[in-house]
Design an enzyme around this catalytic site. Structure first.
Site, PDB file in Angstrom:
ATOM      1  N   TYR A 146       0.828  -1.208   0.000  1.00 46.62           N
ATOM      2  CA  TYR A 146       0.000   0.000   0.000  1.00 46.62           C
ATOM      3  C   TYR A 146       0.861   1.257   0.000  1.00 46.62           C
ATOM      4  CZ  TYR A 146      -4.673  -1.960   0.938  1.00 46.62           C
ATOM      5  OH  TYR A 146      -5.885  -2.593   0.845  1.00 46.62           O
ATOM      6  N   LYS A 196       3.010 -15.845   3.420  1.00 48.30           N
ATOM      7  CA  LYS A 196       3.172 -16.471   2.101  1.00 48.30           C
ATOM      8  C   LYS A 196       4.662 -16.714   1.898  1.00 48.30           C
ATOM      9  CE  LYS A 196       1.546 -17.839  -1.897  1.00 48.30           C
ATOM     10  NZ  LYS A 196       0.667 -19.027  -2.051  1.00 48.30           N
ATOM     11  N   ASP A 228      -3.313 -18.292   1.530  1.00 44.38           N
ATOM     12  CA  ASP A 228      -4.340 -18.919   0.684  1.00 44.38           C
ATOM     13  C   ASP A 228      -5.055 -20.041   1.452  1.00 44.38           C
ATOM     14  OD1 ASP A 228      -1.896 -20.261   0.594  1.00 44.38           O
ATOM     15  OD2 ASP A 228      -1.958 -20.695  -1.548  1.00 44.38           O
ATOM     16  N   ASP A 252      -6.338  -6.829   4.450  1.00 38.91           N
ATOM     17  CA  ASP A 252      -7.452  -6.204   3.738  1.00 38.91           C
ATOM     18  C   ASP A 252      -8.377  -7.286   3.196  1.00 38.91           C
ATOM     19  OD1 ASP A 252      -8.974  -4.179   2.436  1.00 38.91           O
ATOM     20  OD2 ASP A 252      -7.975  -4.710   0.562  1.00 38.91           O
ATOM     21  N   ASP A 256     -12.260  -8.829   4.843  1.00 35.09           N
ATOM     22  CA  ASP A 256     -13.531  -8.836   4.105  1.00 35.09           C
ATOM     23  C   ASP A 256     -14.123 -10.242   4.065  1.00 35.09           C
ATOM     24  OD1 ASP A 256     -13.311  -6.106   3.509  1.00 35.09           O
ATOM     25  OD2 ASP A 256     -14.135  -6.392   1.497  1.00 35.09           O
TER      26      ASP A 256
HETATM   27  C1  IPM Z   1     -10.243  -1.101   4.209  1.00 36.54           C
HETATM   28  C2  IPM Z   1     -10.533  -0.496   2.871  1.00 36.54           C
HETATM   29  C3  IPM Z   1      -9.358   0.375   2.458  1.00 36.54           C
HETATM   30  C4  IPM Z   1      -8.129  -0.506   2.399  1.00 36.54           C
HETATM   31  C5  IPM Z   1      -9.565   1.133   1.134  1.00 36.54           C
HETATM   32  C6  IPM Z   1     -10.814   1.981   1.174  1.00 36.54           C
HETATM   33  C7  IPM Z   1      -8.362   1.946   0.777  1.00 36.54           C
HETATM   34  O1  IPM Z   1     -10.804  -1.479   1.928  1.00 36.54           O
HETATM   35  O2  IPM Z   1     -10.082  -0.339   5.179  1.00 36.54           O
HETATM   36  O3  IPM Z   1     -10.176  -2.325   4.290  1.00 36.54           O
HETATM   37  O4  IPM Z   1      -7.881  -1.162   1.383  1.00 36.54           O
HETATM   38  O5  IPM Z   1      -7.394  -0.546   3.382  1.00 36.54           O
HETATM   39 MN    MN Z   2     -10.818  -3.470   2.697  1.00 35.72          MN
END
Ligand code: IPM
Ligand code: MN
Length: 370
Positions: A146, A196, A228, A252, A256
């Site tokens: 990032y 990884k 993975d 990240d 999710d």
């Molecule tokens: C998160 C979001 C952010 C990230 C984006 C909005 C830049 O997806 O906080 O997980 O990738 O960190």
């Molecule tokens: Mn995210």
């Protein structure tokens, strides 16, 4: 009376709607404690860009600098809308990542939590959820790909290319890993290193450092798992996990997926802690498709506020009252529409009604305590 200054960033999409519900909870807490929250609302995100030509005006930074904590909603636009803003000025690149860097908020706590009683929200079978899912993902938030060097151009063959660097030094890794061990010590004393190492040198360094620091925490059971494989394990056997620690981009993606196994990203609050400053935000995006409809789930926002009470202000009891208030609303059968997908037993309520019910439950929890 204790007075806290909070920088409030409603942001884009569903951000303003869910922020309102978080503020309702803060008011209840203010009313019955010797504490006041001064809310300093600031423009931040794409909405700020359309109004001021920047996603984060200087005054917003000044307010953040002065605040005891920052409470952020969501930022970002739909794919089509975001094309109206030049790439480097889009809110993620020009406001969110700079905020993470400015306050060096390296330790990102993302709880993935679903008690057994709410297994029906999850797409996973009850047998897989067992006694409930209770994972703390600790994501490194200010390093890795990032924030590495970036370059785009055309190479010698005339082909467009992009190059981005994934870099960590041991200092960045050590501080995150220490927090992960400390967190494991307060929980079930199990730590998964998500890596990884079969491909990435940075993962070999992470793993070496984890093994070095593990010597200071002999009680913690350390497991190493490829990222993975961890994605599969989160679906097939999520209850094996207690604390999971990982670099920025792995965190990240897997966080999710954490929202996915719970049944909604709306169940994903988070805390981002730096040496001096912390900010709190839902782990999810701004959901522009449902913005303004009063149907978004405010749990992640209210939960982020509970994390703030706990981690920034030491108000542990009120933090747990707030979590319990949200659980009570679910236990009474109410939820926003996102959680009705895998079950028909949910009484669907709007964003604001969910927030009202949480505030009511919170108010009555105090009566029970006294
Ligand atoms: C998160 C979001 C952010 C990230 C984006 C909005 C830049 O997806 O906080 O997980 O990738 O960190
Ligand atoms: Mn995210």
């Amino acid at each position: 009376m204790k007075k806290y200054h909070l920088c409030i960033m409603p942001g884009d999409g569903i951000g303003p709607e869910i922020m309102k519900e978080g503020v309702k909870a803060l008011k209840v807490i203010e009313d019955r404690n010797d504490v006041s929250f001064e809310l300093m609302e600031v423009p931040f995100g794409a909405s700020a860009w359309f109004e001021f030509g920047t996603c984060c005006p200087d005054e917003t930074w000044d307010t953040c600098d002065r605040a005891d904590a920052i409470v952020k909603g969501t930022v970002g636009l739909s794919h089509e809308e975001s094309r109206k803003i030049p790439i480097d000025e889009q809110p993620e690149r020009s406001a969110l990542l700079p905020m993470r860097r400015r306050y060096d908020t390296f330790a990102n706590f993302r709880p993935v939590y679903l008690p057994k009683a709410f297994h029906h929200f999850s797409p996973l079978k009850p047998a897989i959820i067992g006694e409930g899912i209770d994972i703390m993902i600790i994501r490194e938030l200010v390093g890795g790909i990032y924030f590495g060097e970036k370059e785009v151009g055309t190479n010698e063959q005339g082909l467009r290319y992009a190059r981005e660097v994934l870099e960590y030094d041991e200092g960045l890794i050590q501080r995150t890993v220490k927090i992960a061990f400390e967190t494991a010590m307060k929980r079930r004393k199990k730590l998964h290193n998500i890596h990884k190492s079969n491909v990435l040198k940075s993962s070999i360094l992470w793993t070496d450092i984890i093994m070095e620091i593990a010597e200071d925490y002999p009680e913690v059971d350390v497991q190493h798992m490829l990222v993975d494989a961890a994605a599969t394990a989160l679906c097939l056997n999520p209850t094996q996990f207690d604390v999971m620690v990982m670099e920025n981009m792995f965190g990240d993606i897997l966080s999710d997926q954490g929202g996915g196994i719970l049944g909604s990203l709306g169940l994903m609050p988070s805390a981002c802690l730096g040496p001096q400053k912390a900010y709190y935000e839902p782990s999810h995006g701004s959901a522009p498709d449902i913005a303004g409809k009063n149907i978004a789930n405010p749990y992640s926002m209210i939960g982020s506020i509970a994390m703030m009470l706990d981690m920034s202000f030491g108000m542990h009891e009120e933090a747990s009252n707030l979590w319990n208030a949200m659980s009570a609303v679910f236990a009474n059968g109410y939820s926003t529409g996102d959680l009705s997908r895998s079950t028909d037993s949910v009484k669907i309520v709007s964003t604001s009604e969910f927030g009202d019910r949480v505030a009511e439950e919170l108010a009555s929890s105090f009566l029970q305590n006294t």
